[in-house]
Structure formats: structure tokens, C-alpha cells
Design a protein around this motif. Structure first.
Motif, PDB file in Angstrom:
ATOM      1  N   PRO A 366       0.801  -1.239   0.000  1.00 49.75           N
ATOM      2  CA  PRO A 366       0.000   0.000   0.000  1.00 49.75           C
ATOM      3  C   PRO A 366       0.829   1.282   0.000  1.00 49.75           C
ATOM      4  CG  PRO A 366      -0.944  -1.599   1.505  1.00 49.75           C
ATOM      5  CD  PRO A 366       0.356  -2.178   1.050  1.00 49.75           C
ATOM      6  N   ALA A 367       2.050   1.247   0.558  1.00 44.58           N
ATOM      7  CA  ALA A 367       2.873   2.458   0.590  1.00 44.58           C
ATOM      8  C   ALA A 367       3.163   2.999  -0.800  1.00 44.58           C
ATOM      9  CB  ALA A 367       4.183   2.182   1.322  1.00 44.58           C
ATOM     10  N   LEU A 368       3.145   2.141  -1.811  1.00 39.79           N
ATOM     11  CA  LEU A 368       3.404   2.584  -3.183  1.00 39.79           C
ATOM     12  C   LEU A 368       2.365   3.601  -3.650  1.00 39.79           C
ATOM     13  CD1 LEU A 368       4.962   2.368  -5.877  1.00 39.79           C
ATOM     14  CD2 LEU A 368       3.597   0.352  -6.400  1.00 39.79           C
ATOM     15  N   GLN A 369       1.185   3.592  -3.045  1.00 36.23           N
ATOM     16  CA  GLN A 369       0.108   4.484  -3.483  1.00 36.23           C
ATOM     17  C   GLN A 369       0.008   5.776  -2.666  1.00 36.23           C
ATOM     18  OE1 GLN A 369      -1.551   3.911  -6.274  1.00 36.23           O
ATOM     19  NE2 GLN A 369      -0.387   1.989  -6.502  1.00 36.23           N
ATOM     20  N   VAL A 370       0.844   5.949  -1.656  1.00 35.69           N
ATOM     21  CA  VAL A 370       0.713   7.098  -0.756  1.00 35.69           C
ATOM     22  C   VAL A 370       0.829   8.420  -1.512  1.00 35.69           C
ATOM     23  CG1 VAL A 370       1.874   8.359   1.100  1.00 35.69           C
ATOM     24  CG2 VAL A 370       1.350   5.919   1.358  1.00 35.69           C
ATOM     25  N   TYR A 371       1.793   8.518  -2.418  1.00 38.69           N
ATOM     26  CA  TYR A 371       2.004   9.792  -3.101  1.00 38.69           C
ATOM     27  C   TYR A 371       0.794  10.245  -3.916  1.00 38.69           C
ATOM     28  CZ  TYR A 371       7.065  10.297  -2.201  1.00 38.69           C
ATOM     29  OH  TYR A 371       8.286  10.492  -1.623  1.00 38.69           O
TER      30      TYR A 371
END
Length: 375
Positions: A366-371
Motif C-alpha cells: 500500500p505504501a506505493l500508493q501514498v504519493y
């Protein structure tokens, strides 16, 4: 922020990339938006060459640059070593990586270590080829190396948007000549790199980068010296890992003070957090249960998102729009045999894979989508 079109490699060579803004000036920005949503992908080429695979959240294999771009990444950070033992992170490998990043619609942030391997607050070793140079020649070597790499990037149509003169240089660089306790020589080395950058790549903004992003007293002392010695620079960068460098509140206070005191934009050039404390190779992990306890955030995919968002929120909250970006450190450095941390030891392992944006089955976390929340 507008969405960026992914260019072909051929088009990227000639397509203009807008400059951030004039040196020393900050354009107003909407709250909650990051102009630079970055990733340090310095080890990605080595990983790919040794067989790394990257998959989306559904398990489908994909190009890592496409996955990063779809996740909102619009800037790539690449470190440069002078003559590394394995050849990676040299000019020869940075050039094709810069081309791929630009083809994916990303700006370019070049990080000069001025060493043959890692440079950080605990070590600033000279390159072997520079070890015996008298100081005037050492200063010239900094100028020449900086100009050579940045000139080559500009010549291939991928000029750097940002350039970092030294990496985490709280204690100076190129020890012992440029140690913290010899500011005249440290300033001369920094000025040589900055002058070279502005000479061969006029649109590039010069960055000075320190670790310990919440250490206001140290940073004031350091930048007071840099200013008093006339070192030319445009942007202040810090590293801030919540498990090493303090709370998000300490980072916020420091960035607000630095941006106001020195009239410069600020970025977090390095941050990361673990999605687990487990290991995927033989190298012990840097991030462990003790560090997770220090940060007070679970070592889980959700915890990784929480930690990352805290840093992003701090930067978007810097007064007067001076917080311009965040760079997550090595989100693509998954565990691959042969692609370890030590350029002189092919048997070395990773030690960072539990802080990547891909799990131990190569699937996007999920961190890949934070930006995408900060466009």
C-alpha cells in the motif's frame, strides 16, 4: 498537481522538463500537495541486472518505473560514486537510469557522495584516486567530477533538476580535508561542487543535505557556517527516519525554522519505514523490532503507510509553501542474490528489503500508493 504523461525514451531526450522555480523563490502551492514526490532508486539497476522482479498489488509482473509513476512518483534520486568496485552508481550506470526515469516522466535529483562507496555522517572517505591529492587538486577534482557527470546528463537530454553536493554531510566531506572542524576547506569543497553544477547545468538547483532532520541546533550551526563562508546553495535537504531521528513534530519545527531563517525551500531527501521485521535474505535487517518500538508505529504494511504519511504531512505543512518534496529511500531495493549493499563484496546481502514498497513475493504494498494523495 497535474498528472504527468509517461514519455517514450526517444521523446524524453528532447522533451522539456519544467524547472521547479527560480532559485531562492517559492511559488504558492495548495496545501497537501508535494511538488516533488520522490524515490531514491539508486540500487534499482543493480537489482534488475541480478534478476529482480516487480509486481503490482494483484501479482502481475510490471516495469518498476511504470509502477512508481502510477503510484504518484514524479522524481528519481540517484547517487553517484566516483569509482565503485562493482561499477554501479558510477557515471556509466547513472546515465541510463536517468534516461529511464525521464522517460517515465520523472524529474532527476543527483546525489554526489564524492567517495567510491557509502558516505554518511559516520564516514566520508575519499575516493582512492583522490586520496593523496594536495588540497588545491582535491578541490579541482570535486569540480571536475561534478561537471563531468552533470555535463554528460545534460548532453544526453536528461539534465538534473536538483544536485546534492555531498551526502549527509553533518560532519563535512572528504575527510580529513573537509571535516566539520575545518570550515574554510569544507566551504571551498562545497563551493567547487556548487560552482561546477551551475556552470555546466544552469537550470539545476543546488542542494545541501544533512541527516538528523529534527536536530535544529546542529543544523543552525551548520548552515550559519555555510552562509558565512559564502557557499552557494538553493535548497536545504534533511534525512528523517522516525526510528532514528526523532518525532514528526521535531522534523516540522526544524524545517519551519530552517526555511524561514535561510530563505530556502526544504525537502526530506531520505525517509523510510518497515512493513515487517522479518528478513528475506542472509543480511540482518537495519529496521528491527527495537526501532519499531522507538518510533511507536507497528512494523506492518499499514504502519509503513502511517510513518510515510507523517513525514509527507510535515513537508506539506512547512509555512509559505517552502516544503517542496519528499524522497523515500530505496523503495525498490528488494532482496536479490548478488545485489547486496557492499560494492566490494558480491556475497553481501540487502539489509533493507523490509522497508521496500514490495513484499517478499515482489508484490506492491500500500505504501506505493501514498504519493497519489499528494498530487
Amino acid at each position: 498537481m497535474r498528472r504527468r504523461t509517461i514519455l517514450t525514451a526517444a521523446a524524453a531526450a528532447t522533451a522539456p522538463v519544467p524547472l521547479l522555480e527560480a532559485r531562492g523563490q517559492a511559488a504558492p502551492r495548495r496545501a497537501g500537495r508535494l511538488a516533488l514526490r520522490g524515490a531514491d532508486i539508486s540500487t534499482l539497476k543493480k537489482n534488475l541486472d541480478f534478476g529482480a522482479v516487480y509486481r503490482d498489488a494483484g501479482g502481475r509482473r510490471a516495469d518498476p518505473f511504470a509502477l512508481l509513476a502510477a503510484g504518484g512518483v514524479n522524481a528519481a534520486r540517484l547517487k553517484v560514486w566516483v569509482n565503485p568496485a562493482d561499477g554501479y552508481n558510477s557515471k556509466a550506470t547513472v546515465l541510463p537510469m536517468a534516461a529511464r526515469a525521464r522517460a517515465a516522466g520523472m524529474k532527476l535529483f543527483v546525489d554526489f557522495h564524492y567517495s567510491d562507496a557509502w558516505a554518511d555522517p559516520g564516514k566520508q572517505n575519499k575516493p582512492a584516486a583522490w586520496a593523496s591529492l594536495p588540497f588545491p587538486q582535491l578541490r579541482d577534482a570535486v569540480y571536475g567530477h561534478t561537471a563531468d557527470v552533470l555535463g554528460a546528463l545534460r548532453a544526453q537530454g536528461t539534465p538534473a533538476d536538483l544536485v546534492q553536493i555531498g551526502n549527509e554531510i553533518n560532519g563535512g566531506m572528504l575527510w580529513p580535508d573537509g571535516r566539520w572542524d575545518n570550515w574554510p576547506q569544507l566551504a571551498a569543497l562545497l563551493t567547487a561542487g556548487s560552482t561546477a553544477a551551475r556552470s555546466v547545468s544552469p537550470g539545476t538547483r543546488v542542494v545541501l543535505h544533512l541527516a538528523e532532520g529534527g536536530n535544529n541546533s546542529q543544523h543552525r550551526w551548520w548552515f550559519d557556517n555555510a552562509v558565512s563562508y559564502g557557499v552557494p546553495f538553493d535548497v536545504i535537504a534533511v534525512s528523517h527516519y522516525l526510528y532514528w531521528h526523532g518525532t514528526a513534530a521535531s522534523l516540522a519545527a526544524n524545517l519551519a525554522d530552517l526555511s524561514a531563517r535561510y530563505g530556502r525551500d526544504v525537502i526530506v531527501a531520505e525517509t523510510a519505514y518497515g512493513f515487517t521485521t522479518a528478513e528475506d535474505d542472509h543480511e540482518p535487517q537495519i529496521f528491527n523490532a527495537s526501532l519499531a518500538a522507538t518510533a511507536g508505529i507497528p512494523a506492518s504494511p499499514a504502519g509503513q503507510v502511517t510513518a510515510f504519511r507523517r513525514v509527507c504531512d510535515v513537508v506539506t505543512g512547512v509555512p509559505n509553501g517552502r516544503g517542496i518534496g519528499v524522497f523515500y529511500w530505496e523503495p525498490t531495493w528488494t532482496a536479490v542474490r548478488g545485489a547486496g549493499w557492499d560494492p566490494a563484496n558480491p556475497a553481501s546481502g540487502d539489509g533493507w528489503e523490509n522497508q521496500a514498497w514490495f513484499d517478499f513475493n515482489d508484490r506492491a504494498l500500500p505504501a506505493l500508493q501514498v504519493y497519489n494523495s499528494y498530487r
